[in-house]
Each structure stands twice: as structure tokens, then as C-alpha cells.
Design a protein around this motif. Structure first.
Motif, PDB file in Angstrom:
ATOM      1  N   PHE A 170     -10.302   6.365  -3.358  1.00 32.78           N
ATOM      2  CA  PHE A 170     -11.010   5.130  -3.659  1.00 32.78           C
ATOM      3  C   PHE A 170     -11.088   4.234  -2.425  1.00 32.78           C
ATOM      4  O   PHE A 170     -10.123   4.055  -1.709  1.00 32.78           O
ATOM      5  N   HIS A 171     -12.274   3.693  -2.137  1.00 34.95           N
ATOM      6  CA  HIS A 171     -12.416   2.813  -0.990  1.00 34.95           C
ATOM      7  C   HIS A 171     -13.184   1.565  -1.381  1.00 34.95           C
ATOM      8  O   HIS A 171     -13.859   1.540  -2.422  1.00 34.95           O
ATOM      9  N   GLY A 172     -13.083   0.531  -0.586  1.00 31.46           N
ATOM     10  CA  GLY A 172     -13.811  -0.695  -0.878  1.00 31.46           C
ATOM     11  C   GLY A 172     -13.384  -1.801   0.062  1.00 31.46           C
ATOM     12  O   GLY A 172     -12.572  -1.586   0.963  1.00 31.46           O
ATOM     13  N   VAL A 173     -13.928  -2.970  -0.156  1.00 30.26           N
ATOM     14  CA  VAL A 173     -13.547  -4.131   0.639  1.00 30.26           C
ATOM     15  C   VAL A 173     -12.173  -4.595   0.182  1.00 30.26           C
ATOM     16  O   VAL A 173     -11.865  -4.548  -1.001  1.00 30.26           O
ATOM     17  N   LEU A 174     -11.350  -5.023   1.104  1.00 30.25           N
ATOM     18  CA  LEU A 174     -10.012  -5.466   0.741  1.00 30.25           C
ATOM     19  C   LEU A 174     -10.113  -6.734  -0.110  1.00 30.25           C
ATOM     20  O   LEU A 174     -10.790  -7.694   0.248  1.00 30.25           O
ATOM     21  N   PRO A 185      -8.133  -2.379  -2.044  1.00 26.40           N
ATOM     22  CA  PRO A 185      -9.589  -2.337  -1.939  1.00 26.40           C
ATOM     23  C   PRO A 185     -10.211  -2.609  -3.295  1.00 26.40           C
ATOM     24  O   PRO A 185      -9.702  -2.153  -4.319  1.00 26.40           O
ATOM     25  N   PHE A 217      -8.281  -8.684  -4.058  1.00 21.22           N
ATOM     26  CA  PHE A 217      -7.116  -8.750  -4.919  1.00 21.22           C
ATOM     27  C   PHE A 217      -7.375  -8.045  -6.225  1.00 21.22           C
ATOM     28  O   PHE A 217      -8.427  -8.221  -6.846  1.00 21.22           O
ATOM     29  N   ARG A 269      -2.077  -7.806  -6.433  1.00 23.22           N
ATOM     30  CA  ARG A 269      -1.795  -7.204  -5.130  1.00 23.22           C
ATOM     31  C   ARG A 269      -3.079  -7.054  -4.331  1.00 23.22           C
ATOM     32  O   ARG A 269      -4.161  -6.914  -4.887  1.00 23.22           O
ATOM     33  N   LYS A 270      -2.899  -7.020  -3.015  1.00 20.58           N
ATOM     34  CA  LYS A 270      -4.039  -6.758  -2.152  1.00 20.58           C
ATOM     35  C   LYS A 270      -4.385  -5.294  -2.255  1.00 20.58           C
ATOM     36  O   LYS A 270      -3.502  -4.432  -2.127  1.00 20.58           O
ATOM     37  N   LYS A 312       0.850  -1.200   0.000  1.00 19.10           N
ATOM     38  CA  LYS A 312       0.000   0.000   0.000  1.00 19.10           C
ATOM     39  C   LYS A 312       0.881   1.245   0.000  1.00 19.10           C
ATOM     40  O   LYS A 312       1.864   1.321   0.734  1.00 19.10           O
TER      41      LYS A 312
END
Lengths: 674, 674
Positions: free
Chosen positions: A292-296, A307, A298, A304-305, A155
Motif C-alpha cells: 500500500f502506498h500514498g501520501v503521508l 500513508p 494520519f 498514527r502517521k 512504521k
């Protein structure tokens, strides 16, 4: 990358600070220490090896300054490696533009001595920003001291700090010396240069980057492109207000000309972008935008991990809320337009009852009020559109920008031109159309100049007046010390990008082209506006705003499409206007049908001609196509050689240096059989 | 690449012959010896290391055969290296498509054992052709024994031999076994397969290459896309000949549908091209075409010596001769059309004087004659266009093809549709339009089937009948021996590419879409035609023509544009037709003007809708975009690692394998400040 200043890093290395990093004044000490060490750390350990120094200023003007302001710089070595990382193109010894590589550095034209002259300050700042952006978390679970600011491997740390409000801003420093030179050659000197451009585009690009330089290039090009229309428009205005025969000629000329100049601009911008090395530069892999946001989950591309946010949910938001909202705004704008017509009606009635100077003047009032309301609505809508597009939660900055531009364009187009369309095609009142067009255009130009340049400048001046005065008193004509300079610049407004500037030009283009056959003077007004626009935009970039980071760009992007769409709409409106003109109707006294069929035919031919023209004119000049092809060819050859170095040696033809007369004999090949 | 045959090379290596090289029977012995040794020579010495064997056949059917027929093959090793050279994409172990590299060969999915199964025979043949084409002259001044066949370093030897008439032809051999399997699954078996396609596209691609497989894919897709129009068209035909209300609906449906299906085809062809590895395959550097001639000079891109031809001279030829010639042909076609109308008039007069069965039948004669004349004119013009485009002397095959396609398209469009336009918009006779359309369509379909499949097949049969009969008598059901097979195939006609096949579909699309609202049955006829077309085209590929070399292709190229342009023209014609219909005129009894304005409005809205639709539908499906992006990302990462292998090791995030519930917690980032 010369600069007058240099400050020591904590380990004693002297360096030229280029970028300012401002953390919140109340930032946790632990977090600061961690961030600084991560930035300074060697690349092997996951750092970015930049140099840092805290500004030690007590704040100016009696206020307590922010102690957490850091100056960032870099060694030349790191910058050169960084130039390779970001994929900068530089001029090679043979005159072609090639991707810079550190190992091959001596073969680049501007690399002399230790390579100090290769990179412009803007490029150095861009590289430092790139390095900061790619500083990634290792195995920290969160930012030290901030348990809620979660991190996960890979990140971007800077983006997380920004989104958590710990990092207030990152901005590049102005370079007073260079700025003085630039502003002198840009707008303080009247010049009739021998180069192709009146503005020092290459210097602008060196100082502000390619994106802004392209904007100013477009602004100048567009203004020159309007000149023929303006010059032809003046006699029309002076002598033949009502001669529609000639207006037909004028409109046809405008339509063809607008197609040609938009196509030619593509070619010029390709030439500029080639010489600046952005034409064939590969786009870096786009990271998700900071908001940008969201559920973690791939990322399917990088693995890569990060959101993730389901696209279906975004589509739902767009179609269930954004689209209805835009339609609602359009309806509101339409409603306000109808009120304007009522006012217009009322003013006219007043004038007819009591025709004197004051009621005559009063005739213009509704248009002026309406123009002001339009500008205010545009502004309000702009905020709403930004909020909505944010809420749609686009993953990439580019997709965010596209959705924002689309929303704003549709509304602004409707808001600015709906009343003109209504007057032209529903009321069919050409005199009112001309009057409204003139009032709208002039009012919006004046408002724009005020909003864009004078207002921010005035606010800026008021804010800094005392501080600056005091400092000038203390320092005299000498340069400000660096910490004060950084503090001063940190308070300047932030330049939000070229969006508004392009939007203004787009609307002006609409005023000129959509109804060009009823108001030929529009082009004259736009030319006059743009001449002052160049100066005021240049001034605001140099003195009103914080220096922006360079934005690599190879063309004007979505705006090319927007301008082309406008020129297609202009064909339709102009043909319709000519068809509506009384003179044309007089020719076809007996049958309206024939007139309409003729107009429709001409319109279709013009449209087809436009598309063919756009298709036939190559987007990239031949000369540059050859250069690009040569590079492509060479890289293919190099690849082949690298793969099997023992092969293809003895027989590969060397590039012959001279032609003997024998070789020059004409060779004619027969046709092969199938 | 299994095949039943194998022959020994001169040095005793057994190999599978794949390509036939036929030199002129009277070729100089010295030249043959030189050519063979150059082909066999090791790559270090400038050869291409292929295997060769002369066929030793006395000729069949009592005639003296050509002794200079050579069979060409290659070792597996060379083919695999060649696959890398031409940039073949193959499926990797992880399911993605990647450029094949020899060093990495074990990681490709189809590479088992010694790699025999990786390459299809078509690919092997393509590689061998590529190798032959890149056999370049070293320092020979001319072809031995042919002082006039000049060579210079880097010149392709094969192309020079072809252009001098020494090399008659190079063609790949059919593979009887595979051909039998392919033709069974292609057109001998009635299938309702579960796969997305009725034809074995993947097998066709393995046997004939991507270009042809895409043509058959398009043919099938296009036929299916016509089905809804055909199904809706039947009830219109059966019940409501003259109900224009419903025709409006039908026309609007057709217009929207044709836009959608052309866009969706782009996506399907991208999917096909991805799975075949041609979507992201880089185009090889294009060599000048074999027929190109000019003064010896330097190529500005490669720096190699090659003939150059001034562009200005070519432009002069185009504008001073080609364009006037095309216009002249158009005029001629117009003149013949007027004669047709005279004939039509005359036949009608005859019928009116004496209305009986024979004169009634005679009514159709002019249309049928005209349809035949159109086909003949198209054919003649085609030769003229090829001659002219040859004479224009284009350097690249692609530019030659573009100019040829443009010439042929413009003329064929005019020739086929001018009379229909004339009837529809000048004569405004809808009954005659329907009748002409039907006659033209049906006649041209019948003629096409005859010209395309039966005629070549019949000629072929007549030519080979005796020889084949005798051979079958001698051999029984056994396979022909290789030399005889090669000789037999060398006499078969050469397939000239997909041009004519696409052109036919293009014209059929015109018949369906341009006037769909007056003759809804057209789609039915086209569907019926295309069902037989698939079979006759498949048959001619398998049994009438020489096997063609595989042509890598990632889309249908210029034809996509041609079909899209046709669908835009169709919007205009259909709207105009609806406007002209008596029913519509009945609605707007009082004012023609209103009707026309409405029609024009609807037309503009439809056109705008088409462009927006084309813009909004992405050309490449999301799934494939992600795969391409992943590859791009990985290659960027690899590049970075390669450059400085000591860096970026410890901290780069590994691809995490599982998500813990803790990690899955929703992460919300705050908006960053500007």
C-alpha cells in the motif's frame, strides 16, 4: 514445540531456530547490523527480544550460497508473553476455551512443567512472525545505509525492508520429525478412524495452522456431502439416461441437500474453530498491506502517521478501468466460446460426411481444446486480476482479497459455465450439453491435477535433484544439518494460500449442481477427483512447498457466500432445465404457459424454502453457544467485581453443588400482570 | 434529572421520586416491611440502596385509594454508579461515545458540577428499574407472610412478587414540566426545522428512551420515503388509469426505491443509535422472563439455580399445537374470504338487476364489512397468539417476542392480503382488485385510528373525568400534588410496546408495495395516514398511556427483516401483475410463453439486483465505522499497556501534531516479493 535442533545465539544462549530471515546477498553491512540489534534489543528499548543466528554455509551444489540467511528463535518466556499478545485461546482447566494470559498460565490444561507443551511449533512461528511484524521504527529517518528507504515513527521495519527488496523472504522451517509423523497419519496410512474426520485435522492445524486445516476439513466434508448425490447418480447413469421424471426428483433432492450441507458445514466449522480457539478470538488490528502506498497522513483510527490514499481515487480506478477490463475479458471469453461452437459444428459436419472411428474421435477434440483454452484463460486472467487489484491500491489485505476474489470468481464462473448455459438455454441441445459438461469436467480435472501437484513437484525435483542426491550420499539416512536444511527450504516454491484450492472446489461444485439433472454422473467424477485431491494437496503441502505461516481462521470466509450463491443459481438453472425437458413438455401438450407457470412456482417455492432453511438452522451449535455465553457471562461478572471489590460479596449466590429433593420440587410461577 | 417535586425518605433524606411501586391493597404487612427494608438496605447486605416513601393519600373521588403505593427515588451517587452497571454510553470530552465509568466521570461532556445534568429522567428511571430487577433473594425460603411464594438464592424478588400478584405494577412517573415542553415541540408547533428530523427525536429519546424514539424516527422516515411514490402516483391517478406502460416504470421505480430506502434506514438508525450510545453498548445478560416456569435446575450458562424447561417439550408444543392452530386460523380466514366473495357477487347481482344510487353504494358494503371483520380477526388472533406463545413457555423475553411476532405476522399477512392475491391471480380482475385494495386500505386506516388513539383516550377521559374535574376545581391551574398524580397515573392504561405500531406500518407497506402498479394512489393514502399517525401516536404517548420505561435499542430489530421480506414478495407480485396486464398481453399476441419468460427474467434480474444492492450498501456509515474502530483500537492499546505497564513506553510513537512539508512528501513503496 520440541525440535531436534538447537543453535547458540551470539550471547551463548542455545535456542531452537524456527523462522528463517533471508536478506538480499548484497545487503549493506550497516543495515544488517542495525536490523539484528533492533531484533535482539529489549522490549523497553523498542526491540522484540528474539534470538538470532547467522547460518554459516558455503552454499550447496557448488553454487555460492547466500550468506545473509538468519535463523530466528525465541525463549519460552517470550513466546508465552507473545501468545498473550496475539490473543491465543487455549483450553482452560474447566474444559472451556479462554484467552491465554501469562499470569494465569498454570490454569491452562496443556501447561505442564515449564509450559513447553502449550504451544505448537506453528503457533511459536506465528508469534515470532507477529513480533517481527510489530518491530517498529523509533526515530530513525531511514534504514542505515539506504537513504531512500525512509522510516517514520511507528512504521513496521520488516514491511519496509520487504517493500524495498532488502528483505527477500521470511518463512518458517519445516520440522522433519513432526512432518514425517503428520504425513504418515495423513496420507500414507489407510484408516477408518473412529473420530469424526478421516484426516488428522488437529495435527494439520498444529503443523500448518487453522486456515489450512479448515480447507482440508472443508475438502473432506464437501467430498462426503457429494457421496449421496454420487450414489444416487450411478443408477441414473446405468439405467435411465432419458427418464426426466426421476431427474426431477434427483434435482430437487440435490437442491435441498446442497442447502442443508452448506448450513451444516457452518456449524461444523464453528465447532472446529471453537475447539481450536479461533471462534471467539478477537481480530488483531489490521495493519496496511505491504504494497500500500500514498501520501503521508494520519490514520483516522489510530492517529498514527501512515500513508493515506483517497477512497474516491480508488473508486475511480475501479469503475473506470477495472470494471471495463473485466467486461472486456468476459466479451473475449464469449468470443472464444463462439469459435468453439464453430469448431464443434465443423467437427460434426466432418463426421456426417465421413463417419468412421477417427472422425468419431475427432468429435471430442473441440471440447478438449476448449477446456484447455478455458484453463489457460483462467490462469492469464488471474495474473491480470492480481495486477489490477494491486494497482487499485487497497489499504487492507482483507479488502484486497475481497476485490481479487470477486474479479476472479465472476470471470471464472463465466468462462467455465457460459458455454454450458448457451448450449442449455439458447441451443436447447441436451445431448450436447451432457457431452460438453462431461468433457469440460474431466479435462479440467486432469489439467488441475497436473498444474497443481505434479508440475511443481517435478520442477522442485529437477531443481534439487543433484543437490539432494549429493547430500544424501554424504549424509546417508541421517538428518541434514540445519544450515543446509534452511538453504534447501529457501529454494522451495512458496505456497500462495488456499485461494486456488477453494476456487477449484467452487467450480467443481458448479459442474455438479448447475446441471445436475442432465448429468448425474458429475457428482461421481467430483468424488473421485476429490479423493485424489486430498492426497495430492497433502503431498504438496508436505513436500513441494515451503512451510507457510499459520493463518488463524474461524471459517472459510467469503467462500461460504460463494458456495451459497452457486446453490441459489443452481435452483434457477435446474428448474429451467426440467421445464425444457421433452417429457415435461409432453405432459403439458396443450399449453406451454401452464408448464412455465408451474416451473416458476416450483422454483419460487424452492428458493423461499432455501432461505427459510438457511435462516432457521442456527450457525453455531447449541452446545457451543452455551459455552460462549458462559464465558461472556463470567467476564461480565469479573468486570463487575473488579470495579467495586467491596460490594456484592455477601449476597451473591454461590454455585450450589447439589440439589436436595426439596429444592427440586416443581416451581410454577403465575403470569405477571401488566 | 430536574424535577419540581421532592419528598423525604423515612430517614429524612429529601429525594425526587421517579418510579411508582404499587403493591396489592391487601398485602401482608410483614411482606411490605421486608420488601422496603431489602430495597433500602446497603449493597453490601444485598440491598439496592434506593430511597422510598409511601404516598399518603386517602384516594380521590371518594373511592378508597390503595394505601400500598410507594414512590421510589435514588441519590445521585447511586444513579451514577448504576449508569456504569447498566453500561450506559455517554459522550466523552473528545466527542466519541464511551461506556460511562464513575471513576472517569469528569471526562464526560455532560458531567458538570455534581453531575445532575448527565442523566435524563428516563435514564434514571431505567437505572432504578434495573436496580429493582436485580434485587435478589439471599437465604429467605419464601416471601415473609406468603409461604407459597418460594424464593431461592439469586432469584429476582421483584419478578417473584409480580408473578405471585403481590406487586401489581412498577411504572415511571410522568414529569409534567418536561412533558409540556416535549409535547409543544413535538406536535403542537408547526415547524420546518433545520435539523434532519421534523420531530424532536433527541427529546423523545430523553423522555421515552431509545426504543420509542427509533419507532418515531422510523415512522417519519417511512412517511418521507413514501413521498416520491405518492407524488409520482398522483398524476397516474389523475390522468392514466389504464396505461400499463407507465405502470411498469412506476413499479420498477417502487421496487428499487423500496430496497434503497430500507438499506438507507439501516444506516440512519445506526447513526441515531451511535449518537444515543446504544450502538456499541453490550447487551446485559438476559434474565428469564417473569412468566417462565419449570423444574428447578441449574442454568448451564450462569451456573445459578433457576427453573429449567426442556427444549424438546417446547418444540413438541410448537409443532403439535401452535403450528396446527395457526394453520387452522389461516383456513378460517380463507373461509371468511370466500364468504366475502359470495357477498360481493350477490351485491353485484343486485346492482345489475336494479342499478340505482343505493345499490351502487351497496357495492362497497361487502368490502367494508370484510375490512372490519379482518381487523376483528386480527385482534382476536392476537390474543390467541399471545396465549399460545405464553404457553410455549419461552425462557427469554426475546425468544418469546420472536415467536409471537412470527405467528402474528404470518396470520396478519394472510388475513389482510389473501383476498387481494385471490382477486389478482385467481380471478385476474384488475378493476375489482383496485376497488378492494382501496376499500381495505381506507377502512383499515380509519379503524386503526379509532382503535389506537381515540378509543383509549375516550375511555381514559371517561374514567378520570369526574376525578380530574374536581381536582382542577380544587387546585385551579396549580400542579397536582404528587400522591394524587401518582394515583392518577396508576389508573392510566399501560402502553404495550411498539409492536402494534410497527405491525400497522408493516401492513400499510404491504398495501403500497404489493400491488403498487394497479393502485398508485395507495402511497398517497399512506402518507396522509402517517401524518395524522405521528400526531395521534405522539398524543397517546403523552396523554393517554402511563409513561413506559425506556427500552434501549440500537435498531428496529425483527421489523427490518419483515419489511425487507415484504419488499422481496413485492417484486414477485408486481412482476406477475405486469405480466397479467392486457397491454402487455397485446404486445405478445402470438406467444404467451415469450411474455412469461420475459417477465420471469425481469423478475430474477430485479431480485438479484436487490440482493446485490443490499449487500453492497454498508449497514453502518463510514464515519461511524471509523469512530467505532478508533474506540476498539484504543481499548486494545489500553489493555496492552495495562498488562505490562513497564513495557512499550519509550518507543511507542506519539501522535504527531503537525505535518512538516518534508514529511508530506509522497511515499511510494515497491511491491513486496512473495
Amino acid at each position: 514445540m520440541q525440535s531436534g535442533w538447537s543453535v547458540p545465539d551470539s550471547d551463548g544462549t542455545a535456542f531452537t531456530p524456527m523462522v528463517v530471515l533471508e536478506l538480499a546477498p548484497d545487503t549493506n553491512e550497516e543495515a544488517i547490523k542495525w536490523l539484528l540489534s533492533r531484533i535482539r534489543d529489549r522490549e523497553q528499548n523498542g526491540g522484540v527480544e528474539l534470538l538470532l543466528e547467522q547460518t554459516l554455509t558455503g552454499g550447496h551444489d557448488g553454487q555460492k550460497g547466500n550468506p545473509n540467511v538468519f535463523l530466528v528463535g525465541s525463549t519460552l518466556e517470550r513466546l508465552l508473553h507473545g501468545a498473550e499478545d496475539v490473543g491465543l485461546f487455549k483450553e482452560f482447566n474447566d474444559g472451556s476455551m479462554r484467552a491465554f494470559t501469562y499470569t494465569n498460565k498454570d490454569n491452562f490444561k496443556d501447561f505442564q512443567g515449564d509450559g513447553d507443551s502449550l504451544l505448537s511449533v506453528a503457533e511459536c512461528q506465528y508469534i515470532i512472525k507477529h513480533k517481527l511484524d510489530t518491530l517498529r521504527a523509533k526515530d530513525e529517518a531511514n534504514v542505515p545505509g539506504y537513504p531512500k528507504a525512509k522510516l517514520y515513527p511507528g512504521k513496521s521495519i520488516i514491511r519496509r525492508l520487504q517493500s524495498k527488496g532488502i528483505l527477500l523472504q521470511v518463512f518458517p522451517l519445516h520440522d522433519k520429525e513432526e512432518l514425517k509423523r503428520l504425513s504418515f497419519s495423513w496420507y500414507k496410512k489407510v484408516k477408518f478412524s473412529s473420530s469424526s474426520s478421516f484426516q488428522p485435522l488437529n495435527d494439520i492445524r498444529r503443523y500448518f495452522g487453522e486456515g489450512l486445516a479448515l480447507y482440508f476439513g472443508f475438502l473432506e466434508y464437501f467430498t462426503f456431502a457429494m457421496l449421496p448425490m454420487a450414489l444416487i447418480g450411478i443408477p441414473y447413469y446405468l439405467w435411465d439416461w432419458e427418464d426426466y421424471d426421476k431427474y426431477v426428483l434427483f434435482a430437487v433432492f440435490n437442491l435441498v441437500w446442497s442447502t442443508v450441507f452448506l448450513e451444516v458445514w457452518k456449524r461444523s466449522s464453528a465447532s472446529l474453530a471453537y475447539s481450536w480457539g479461533t471462534l471467539s478470538r478477537k481480530k488483531a488490528f489490521e495493519e496496511p498491506r505491504a504494497g500500500f502506498h500514498g501520501v503521508l497522513g494520519f490514520n483516522p483510527v489510530t492517529g498514527r502517521k501512515e500513508p493515506v490514499y483517497p477512497n474516491s481515487k480508488r473508486q475511480l480506478k475501479i469503475y473506470l478501468l477495472s470494471v471495463p477490463f473485466v467486461l472486456l475479458c468476459l466479451y473475449l471469453s464469449f468470443y472464444i466460446m463462439m469459435i468453439y461452437f464453430d469448431m464443434e459444428h465443423w467437427a460434426l459436419a466432418l463426421y456426417e460426411v465421413e463417419p468412421n472411428f477417427w472422425t468419431g474421435l475427432f468429435l471430442f477434440v473441440p471440447s478438449i481444446i476448449y477446456a484447455v483454452v478455458i484453463e489457460v484463460l483462467n490462469l492469464l486472467y488471474r495474473y491480470a486480476a492480481e495486477f489490477l487489484t494491486d494497482w487499485e491500491n487497497h489499504r487492507l489485505e482483507s479488502s484486497y482479497q475481497n476485490h481479487l476474489v470477486l474479479k476472479v470468481l465472476v470471470f471464472n464462473f463465466f468462462n467455465c459455465f457460459a458455454s454450458l448455459f448457451y448450449i442449455a438455454f439458447v441451443m436447447q441441445d441436451m445431448v450436447l450439453l451432457r457431452q460438453s459438461l462431461a468433457t469440460l469436467l474431466i479435462t479440467s480435472q486432469i489439467l488441475n491435477q497436473i498444474m497443481e501437484a505434479f508440475l511443481p513437484y517435478w520442477l522442485q525435483r529437477r531443481r534439487n535433484k543433484k543437490a539432494h542426491k549429493r547430500l544424501v550420499k554424504v549424509m546417508g539416512d541421517r538428518e541434514l544439518p540445519l544450515p543446509e536444511q534452511a538453504q534447501l527450504e529457501s529454494d522451495m516454491s512458496t505456497y500462495l494460500g488456499t485461494f486456488d484450492d477453494y476456487l477449484e472446489q467452487f467450480l467443481l461444485f458448479g459442474y455438479v449442481s448447475l446441471f445436475s439433472c442432465v448429468y448425474p454422473l458429475a457428482a461421481v467424477l467430483v468424488v473421485l477427483n476429490n479423493i485424489t485431491e486430498v492426497y495430492s494437496d497433502a503431498f504438496k503441502m508436505c513436500h513441494v512447498f515451503k512451510r507457510p505461516f499459520a493463518e488463524p481462521a474461524s471459517n472459510i470466509g467469503v467462500w461460504q457466500l460463494a458456495f451459497e450463491t452457486m446453490s441459489v443459481i443452481a435452483v434457477v438453472t435446474n428448474c429451467a432445465l426440467i421445464g425444457l425437458s421433452p417429457q415435461m413438455k409432453a405432459y403439458f401438450l396443450e399449453s406451454d404457459t401452464q408448464l412455465i407457470l408451474l416451473v416458476v412456482c416450483v422454483e419460487h417455492i424452492l428458493l423461499a424454502f432455501k432461505f427459510i432453511l438457511a435462516f432457521v438452522i442456527p450457525d453455531v451449535p447449541k452446545q457451543i453457544q452455551i459455552k460462549l455465553a458462559r464465558l461472556e457471562f463470567e467476564s461480565l461478572e469479573v468486570l463487575k467485581k473488579k470495579m467495586r471489590p467491596h460490594l456484592r460479596k455477601s449476597w451473591r449466590p454461590r454455585r450450589a453443588q447439589t440439589l436436595t429433593s426439596e429444592e427440586e420440587e416443581e416451581e410454577r410461577h403465575r403470569q405477571p400482570r401488566y
